[in-house]
Design an enzyme around this catalytic site. Structure first.
Site, mmCIF file in Angstrom:
data_model
loop_
_atom_site.group_PDB
_atom_site.id
_atom_site.type_symbol
_atom_site.label_atom_id
_atom_site.label_comp_id
_atom_site.label_asym_id
_atom_site.label_seq_id
_atom_site.Cartn_x
_atom_site.Cartn_y
_atom_site.Cartn_z
ATOM 1 N N SER A 96 35.274 42.641 31.647
ATOM 2 C CA SER A 96 34.574 41.771 30.715
ATOM 3 C C SER A 96 33.953 40.587 31.463
ATOM 4 O O SER A 96 33.121 40.795 32.344
ATOM 5 C CB SER A 96 35.543 41.322 29.617
ATOM 6 O OG SER A 96 34.863 40.707 28.555
ATOM 7 N N ASP A 197 32.800 49.998 22.434
ATOM 8 C CA ASP A 197 33.304 48.679 22.811
ATOM 9 C C ASP A 197 32.929 47.724 21.695
ATOM 10 O O ASP A 197 31.750 47.576 21.366
ATOM 11 C CB ASP A 197 32.660 48.263 24.154
ATOM 12 C CG ASP A 197 33.211 46.967 24.715
ATOM 13 O OD1 ASP A 197 33.570 46.069 23.926
ATOM 14 O OD2 ASP A 197 33.263 46.831 25.955
ATOM 15 N N HIS A 227 37.306 48.035 24.530
ATOM 16 C CA HIS A 227 36.892 47.011 25.492
ATOM 17 C C HIS A 227 37.910 46.775 26.602
ATOM 18 O O HIS A 227 37.561 46.738 27.780
ATOM 19 C CB HIS A 227 36.603 45.695 24.766
ATOM 20 C CG HIS A 227 36.121 44.616 25.678
ATOM 21 N ND1 HIS A 227 34.941 44.701 26.379
ATOM 22 C CD2 HIS A 227 36.684 43.425 26.045
ATOM 23 C CE1 HIS A 227 34.778 43.618 27.117
ATOM 24 N NE2 HIS A 227 35.821 42.830 26.937
#
Length: 250
Positions: A96, A197, A227
């Site tokens: 991320s 996601d 995610h």
């Protein structure tokens, strides 16, 4: 000023191994817990590993509200310098915002890394409502948290239950700056992207692939993770592919 206590499980990880080092980064509002499975697996394979805890993370949301993108990039550079003292060859991976920081580092130091592996990296968030909060005079102090977007049942990410709104502008700025710098990334790259996601738009994978200057680049789609893929159903696959990538490019 006394340092705030770190949440159990949010501690950084530094492990000394071979002269090949791997920098590992967690994401926005998360902690090293989300990357510990990968970091420990990389260390068991014999590599030197640095998994820092980014400033303001793993303590309190108020602590994170005072942190900036410059703090986070400084944490990454400090971990990189730690590795440089012990290693000849460096790689980096991150989840991320950690993936964003991976791309930023590869672009900021284009001759430093032998390869990078961003995982569900955030460079384009496609969220006008979130962007509107960045400079809103009446923005709330906090929003609901974004952690634990995980497909596997009964798996939880150690992340804040809220998102500190003052930090959002720094996430957006880091993503925008990194996106503008992507053409500076020239090392081999393995982009790992979850097909589904709910935090970062999956189109980021293709965007990154099209913008980097790397001649050796690959996009790996994850079909069974959301995610936080590093804690999800595909975590073993991710570790396997990272170790293959490091071996190939060391």
């Amino acid at each position: 000023m006394t340092d705030l206590p770190v949440l159990p499980g949010a501690e950084p990880l530094y492990a000394t191994g071979s002269r090949t080092g791997v920098l590992v980064s967690h994401g926005f509002t998360g902690t090293p817990q989300s990357m510990r499975f990968l970091a420990e697996g990389i260390a068991r394979a014999g590599y030197t590993v640095a998994l820092p805890r980014l400033k303001g993370h793993g303590t309190t949301p108020a602590d994170m509200a005072a942190a900036t993108a410059s703090d986070w990039t400084a944490d990454i550079v400090a971990a990189m310098r730690w590795l440089e003292e012990r290693c000849d060859v460096l790689f980096m991976t991150g989840l991320s915002m950690g993936g964003t920081l991976t791309l930023w580092a590869a672009a900021q130091f284009p001759d430093r890394f032998a390869g990078v592996i961003p995982i569900n990296a955030a460079v384009a968030m496609d969220s006008p409502d979130m962007a509107a909060l960045a400079f809103a005079p009446d923005a709330p102090a906090e929003l609901p948290g974004i952690g634990s977007d995980i497909k596997a049942p009964d798996v939880k990410e150690l992340a804040y239950p809220v998102t500190p709104v003052p930090a959002i502008k720094h996430l957006i700025a880091l993503g925008a700056v990194t996106q503008m710098m992507l053409s500076r990334v020239k090392c081999p790259i393995l982009v790992i992207q979850s097909r589904e996601d709910h935090v970062v738009p999956p189109r980021n994978g293709k965007l990154i692939m099209s913008a980097v200057s790397s001649t050796e680049k690959e996009l790996l789609w994850l079909e069974n993770s959301y995610h936080v893929a590093t804690l999800d159903n595909d975590k073993e696959l991710i570790l396997e592919k990272i170790l293959e990538f490091i071996k190939k490019h060391s």
